[in-house]
Design an enzyme around this catalytic site. Structure first.
Site, PDB file in Angstrom:
ATOM      1  N   PHE A  27     -61.691   7.510 -74.768  1.00  0.00           N
ATOM      2  CA  PHE A  27     -61.713   6.368 -74.668  1.00  0.00           C
ATOM      3  C   PHE A  27     -62.502   5.522 -74.988  1.00  0.00           C
ATOM      4  CE2 PHE A  27     -57.318   3.954 -75.143  1.00  0.00           C
ATOM      5  CZ  PHE A  27     -57.056   4.661 -76.138  1.00  0.00           C
ATOM      6  N   HIS A  41     -58.309  -6.580 -80.183  1.00  0.00           N
ATOM      7  CA  HIS A  41     -58.329  -4.873 -80.452  1.00  0.00           C
ATOM      8  C   HIS A  41     -59.126  -5.013 -82.372  1.00  0.00           C
ATOM      9  CE1 HIS A  41     -57.336  -0.905 -80.878  1.00  0.00           C
ATOM     10  NE2 HIS A  41     -56.631  -1.236 -79.909  1.00  0.00           N
ATOM     11  N   LEU A  48     -50.432  -2.506 -84.245  1.00  0.00           N
ATOM     12  CA  LEU A  48     -51.680  -1.750 -84.072  1.00  0.00           C
ATOM     13  C   LEU A  48     -51.824  -0.646 -83.900  1.00  0.00           C
ATOM     14  CD1 LEU A  48     -53.945  -2.200 -81.203  1.00  0.00           C
ATOM     15  CD2 LEU A  48     -52.276  -0.315 -79.915  1.00  0.00           C
ATOM     16  N   GLU A  79     -56.351   2.825 -80.071  1.00  0.00           N
ATOM     17  CA  GLU A  79     -57.643   3.358 -79.822  1.00  0.00           C
ATOM     18  C   GLU A  79     -57.698   4.540 -80.001  1.00  0.00           C
ATOM     19  OE1 GLU A  79     -60.180   0.937 -77.422  1.00  0.00           O
ATOM     20  OE2 GLU A  79     -60.398   2.789 -76.389  1.00  0.00           O
ATOM     21  N   ARG A 100     -64.208  -2.521 -76.960  1.00  0.00           N
ATOM     22  CA  ARG A 100     -63.226  -3.039 -78.090  1.00  0.00           C
ATOM     23  C   ARG A 100     -64.103  -4.241 -79.238  1.00  0.00           C
ATOM     24  NH1 ARG A 100     -57.711  -2.504 -75.508  1.00  0.00           N
ATOM     25  NH2 ARG A 100     -57.750   0.142 -76.466  1.00  0.00           N
ATOM     26  N   HIS A 118     -55.424  -9.041 -79.011  1.00  0.00           N
ATOM     27  CA  HIS A 118     -54.516  -7.624 -78.471  1.00  0.00           C
ATOM     28  C   HIS A 118     -54.326  -8.232 -76.536  1.00  0.00           C
ATOM     29  CE1 HIS A 118     -53.205  -3.899 -77.715  1.00  0.00           C
ATOM     30  NE2 HIS A 118     -54.237  -3.510 -76.650  1.00  0.00           N
ATOM     31  N   ARG A 174     -61.647  -5.624 -71.415  1.00  0.00           N
ATOM     32  CA  ARG A 174     -61.050  -4.607 -70.861  1.00  0.00           C
ATOM     33  C   ARG A 174     -61.031  -3.635 -71.750  1.00  0.00           C
ATOM     34  NH1 ARG A 174     -55.564  -2.255 -72.070  1.00  0.00           N
ATOM     35  NH2 ARG A 174     -55.542  -3.788 -73.635  1.00  0.00           N
TER      36      ARG A 174
HETATM   37  C1  LIG Z   1     -49.362  -2.778 -79.182  1.00  0.00           C
HETATM   38  C2  LIG Z   1     -50.336  -2.567 -77.894  1.00  0.00           C
HETATM   39  C3  LIG Z   1     -50.676  -1.124 -77.705  1.00  0.00           C
HETATM   40  C4  LIG Z   1     -51.033  -1.116 -76.554  1.00  0.00           C
HETATM   41  N1  LIG Z   1     -51.207  -0.105 -75.714  1.00  0.00           N
HETATM   42  C5  LIG Z   1     -52.234   0.348 -74.562  1.00  0.00           C
HETATM   43  C6  LIG Z   1     -52.208   1.701 -74.163  1.00  0.00           C
HETATM   44  O1  LIG Z   1     -52.477   2.716 -74.807  1.00  0.00           O
HETATM   45  N2  LIG Z   1     -53.209   1.479 -72.872  1.00  0.00           N
HETATM   46  C7  LIG Z   1     -53.130   0.409 -72.468  1.00  0.00           C
HETATM   47  O2  LIG Z   1     -53.572   0.588 -70.828  1.00  0.00           O
HETATM   48  N3  LIG Z   1     -53.002  -0.453 -72.246  1.00  0.00           N
HETATM   49  C8  LIG Z   1     -52.343  -0.599 -73.791  1.00  0.00           C
HETATM   50  N4  LIG Z   1     -51.674  -1.890 -74.244  1.00  0.00           N
HETATM   51  C9  LIG Z   1     -51.593  -3.304 -72.734  1.00  0.00           C
HETATM   52  C10 LIG Z   1     -50.327  -2.975 -72.058  1.00  0.00           C
HETATM   53  O3  LIG Z   1     -49.073  -1.767 -72.453  1.00  0.00           O
HETATM   54  C11 LIG Z   1     -49.987  -4.238 -71.687  1.00  0.00           C
HETATM   55  O4  LIG Z   1     -50.596  -4.933 -70.731  1.00  0.00           O
HETATM   56  C12 LIG Z   1     -48.882  -3.487 -70.871  1.00  0.00           C
HETATM   57  O5  LIG Z   1     -47.825  -3.251 -70.973  1.00  0.00           O
HETATM   58  C13 LIG Z   1     -48.864  -5.078 -70.278  1.00  0.00           C
HETATM   59  O6  LIG Z   1     -47.060  -5.356 -68.608  1.00  0.00           O
HETATM   60  P1  LIG Z   1     -46.576  -5.862 -68.047  1.00  0.00           P
HETATM   61  O7  LIG Z   1     -46.015  -5.630 -67.150  1.00  0.00           O
HETATM   62  O8  LIG Z   1     -47.853  -6.555 -67.141  1.00  0.00           O
HETATM   63  O9  LIG Z   1     -45.838  -6.867 -69.051  1.00  0.00           O
HETATM   64  P2  LIG Z   1     -45.192  -6.216 -69.967  1.00  0.00           P
HETATM   65  O10 LIG Z   1     -44.615  -5.606 -70.558  1.00  0.00           O
HETATM   66  O11 LIG Z   1     -45.682  -7.602 -71.684  1.00  0.00           O
HETATM   67  O12 LIG Z   1     -42.982  -7.305 -69.869  1.00  0.00           O
HETATM   68  C14 LIG Z   1     -43.454  -8.573 -69.573  1.00  0.00           C
HETATM   69  C15 LIG Z   1     -42.122  -8.895 -69.561  1.00  0.00           C
HETATM   70  O13 LIG Z   1     -42.279 -10.152 -68.659  1.00  0.00           O
HETATM   71  C16 LIG Z   1     -40.910 -10.482 -68.861  1.00  0.00           C
HETATM   72  N5  LIG Z   1     -41.042 -12.074 -69.088  1.00  0.00           N
HETATM   73  C17 LIG Z   1     -42.107 -13.261 -70.149  1.00  0.00           C
HETATM   74  N6  LIG Z   1     -41.094 -14.109 -70.165  1.00  0.00           N
HETATM   75  C18 LIG Z   1     -40.955 -14.372 -69.166  1.00  0.00           C
HETATM   76  C19 LIG Z   1     -39.958 -15.627 -68.813  1.00  0.00           C
HETATM   77  N7  LIG Z   1     -39.599 -16.515 -69.071  1.00  0.00           N
HETATM   78  N8  LIG Z   1     -38.815 -15.269 -68.066  1.00  0.00           N
HETATM   79  C20 LIG Z   1     -37.363 -13.853 -67.889  1.00  0.00           C
HETATM   80  N9  LIG Z   1     -39.174 -12.493 -67.719  1.00  0.00           N
HETATM   81  C21 LIG Z   1     -39.645 -12.880 -68.866  1.00  0.00           C
HETATM   82  C22 LIG Z   1     -40.216  -9.380 -70.387  1.00  0.00           C
HETATM   83  O14 LIG Z   1     -38.946  -9.811 -70.530  1.00  0.00           O
HETATM   84  C23 LIG Z   1     -41.185  -8.432 -70.330  1.00  0.00           C
HETATM   85  O15 LIG Z   1     -39.899  -7.980 -69.500  1.00  0.00           O
HETATM   86  C24 LIG Z   1     -51.057  -2.423 -75.333  1.00  0.00           C
HETATM   87  C25 LIG Z   1     -50.943  -3.440 -76.174  1.00  0.00           C
HETATM   88  C26 LIG Z   1     -50.273  -3.295 -76.976  1.00  0.00           C
HETATM   89  C27 LIG Z   1     -49.400  -4.835 -77.570  1.00  0.00           C
END
Ligand SMILES: Cc1cc2nc3c(=O)[nH]c(=O)nc-3n(C[C@H](O)[C@H](O)[C@H](O)COP(=O)(O)OP(=O)(O)OC[C@H]3O[C@@H](n4cnc5c(N)ncnc54)[C@H](O)[C@@H]3O)c2cc1C
Length: 566
Positions: A118, A233, A243, A246, A277, A342, A377
């Protein structure tokens, strides 16, 4: 009034991992989420999770120290090195835990977890489940939360955090299905609410990633750290922002300009397409701006040489995206791509335990800034961040609650916050509007993309700040067209807009103030990194007089800043 010892807001990887940890410690825990947990943005993660297992012995040796160094260098030395070491050292424990809980990781012929190369990593250390890693991890953690009987308030939107006597006492939230607004008493709140990508017009993020909940923490008095560092990204589809992982370059994909050249040779001769990135995104933007792109302002990502069989094995999701959204098989044609917003490197200011400076508020995952990603990141480090700091914040929140001398009473504050949110919503539903929320949102997204994007200059930045201030002035004139209380997404989007505007202001203020280039923040007028003046975190604190900007030194343990070459 609903009541729990710990209320976790967010049902993505970070929130679920925190909830599991607190529940394991015997506390009454509930998760509250805008969407059913499985629809959180985490489910869209494609490429994988970084962990120095060193399974690819065919190419050398790996260890957490090397992982830490790559992360610090990738961050352009803005990450706190103690936090990075914690994350990289705990990576094997958390990954094996996921493995034992049933994540179907892709494996090597001998059964060990496979690891792919990666960006910015000196070793193949990204464990993966084909190109649907987030999906696999989400199923694992959701199952574990069901197994433990963790209560989830599905499709509830948190509207504000409630403070009394300097401590957080819970939150007020809207039940999207009915429009009812209720107060939730809690001894501690853990935020796992994800990134702020949708502040930008072209983003790979889910539509729910508006950052509103990050703004709730800001309004409650928690500083927002390093929010000017926004990751673009390199490979998103034009128009939709979908997306292309990568992992496509990790598996050997090339980037080509209209002269059929692998132009990364000119920008990062050693790492080529697998430079970090920020560097690859700037290189692509530069090629397009110099007229070396294809119509309509894209470059090509070519994976044809991998062959159909390999593509179907390791990049099946990418193939499906190309078939459905572009109408062709990437085994036959190169994929047109552009850089898109991203990831949010900055966020809610926390320590290595997910604790914020405000008692009772904890945060983990993309909404938090520990900081392990600094100015940029590395791919694969965010999934790791969610499980490492999700676990830690659940642990620390549980310790905090168990250590409270007397159960806190915040009844009066909860009732008054409830009334305030009820009035806010009633106002939006009843008044005649002078401004359309959608128009403000669109203007905001375009302004941020054009003026606070990959390349930054003082005049456009100042212009963006002026536009944001103007839009903030217009916001009180917004109203909601549809008056129903049931599933009123127009109402929800309008409420969220207030938070998006305030966070856009935080991003832009930080970007305007930071007179250097570091990681994703590139100032054309200050193209060099300046460690003498700027090896420090930006902190923006909310106040009635407007945002207050201050700074905090970066924690350096082993690695003195060096020039970043790839
Ligand atoms: C398309 C894509 C591909 C990716 N691929 C990778 C990868 O391969 N490897 C890697 O390391 N990272 C990757 N990332 C980044 C990584 O996936 C995310 O940073 C990470 O999953 C975020 O997880 P989280 O639990 O912090 O938030 P999220 O999974 O975004 O969850 C947020 C939660 O908060 C809740 N929420 C938000 N606001 C409120 C509110 N006001 N009230 C109640 N609930 C709320 C939502 O309902 C949701 O359940 C990728 C990101 C994207 C967009």
């Amino acid at each position: 009034m609903k009541k729990h010892q710990i209320l976790v807001i967010g049902g993505g990887l970070a929130g679920l991992r925190a909830a599991i940890e607190a529940k394991e410690r015997g506390l009454d825990v509930a998760v509250l989420s805008l969407v059913y947990p499985m629809r959180s943005h985490s489910v869209a993660a494609q490429g994988g999770i970084n962990v120095a297992l060193g399974n690819r012995r065919d190419v050398g040796e790996d260890n957490p120290e090397k992982h830490s160094f790559d992360t610090v260098k990738g961050s352009d030395y803005l990450a706190d090195q103690d936090a990075v070491e914690t994350m990289c050292q705990e990576a094997p424990t958390r990954t094996y835990e996921l493995n034992h809980w049933g994540t179907p990781f892709s494996r090597m012929p001998d059964g060990r977890l496979d690891q792919r190369p990666f960006g910015g990593a000196d070793f193949p250390r990204t464990c993966y489940a084909a190109d649907r890693t987030g999906h696999a991890l989400m199923h694992t953690l959701y199952e574990q939360s069901v197994k433990r009987g963790i209560l989830v308030y599905n499709e509830w939107a948190a509207l504000s955090l409630v403070m009394a006597d300097g401590r957080c006492r819970g939150a007020v939230a809207l039940d999207i299905a009915t429009g009812a607004i209720e107060a939730f008493a809690a001894d501690a709140v853990v935020l796992g609410t994800g990134g702020v990508g949708r502040i930008y017009s072209l983003s790979t993020n889910a539509h729910i990633n508006t950052g509103y909940a990050m703004a709730m923490a800001y309004w409650a008095g928690v500083p927002i750290k390093d929010l000017e560092f926004i990751q673009f990204h390199p490979t998103a589809l034009p128009g939709t922002g979908i997306l292309i992982t990568e992992g496509a370059r990790g598996e050997g994909g090339y980037l080509l300009n209209n002269k059929n050249e692998r132009f990364m040779r000119d920008y990062a001769p050693t790492k080529m397409e697998l430079a970090p990135r920020d560097i690859v995104s700037r290189s692509i933007r530069t090629e397009i701006d110099l007229g070396r792109g294809f119509e309509p302002g894209v470059v090509h990502l070519d994976i044809r040489h991998l062959g159909k069989e390999r593509i179907m094995e390791v990049l099946p999701g990418i193939r499906e995206i190309c078939l459905k959204f572009l109408g062709f098989d990437p085994a036959d044609q190169p994929i047109p791509i552009v850089p898109g917003q991203h990831y949010t490197m900055g966020g809610i200011d926390t320590d290595v335990w997910g604790a914020t400076p405000v008692p009772g508020i904890f945060a983990a995952g993309e909404c938090a800034c520990v900081s392990v990603h600094g100015g940029n990141r590395l791919g694969g480090n965010s999934l790791l961040d969610t499980v490492v700091f999700g676990q830690r914040s659940g642990q620390r929140a549980a310790d905090y609650v168990l250590g409270l001398e007397a159960p806190p009473h915040g009844q009066a504050a909860l009732q008054s916050a409830l009334k305030q949110e009820q009035e806010r919503v009633a106002g939006l539903l009843s008044r005649d509007r002078t401004h359309l929320p959608a128009a403000i949102r669109e203007k905001l997204g375009q302004t941020m993309f054009d003026q606070v994007g990959i390349f930054r200059e003082p005049k456009p930045l100042q212009g963006a700040l002026d536009t944001i201030h103007q839009l903030q002035k217009e916001y009180p004139g917004v109203g909601v067209g549809g008056k129903s209380r049931r599933f009123n997404l127009d109402l929800l989007r309008t409420l969220e807009l207030r938070g998006m505007l305030d966070l856009a202001e935080v991003i832009t203020l930080g970007a305007l103030a930071r007179q250097e280039s570091r990681g994703s923040h590139f100032r054309r007028d200050f193209p060099e990194r300046n460690d003498r003046d700027w090896l420090k975190h930006t902190l923006v604190t909310y106040s009635a007089r407007g945002p207050q900007v201050s700074y905090r030194p970066v924690v350096v343990t082993k690695w003195q800043p060096q020039e970043r070459k790839y």
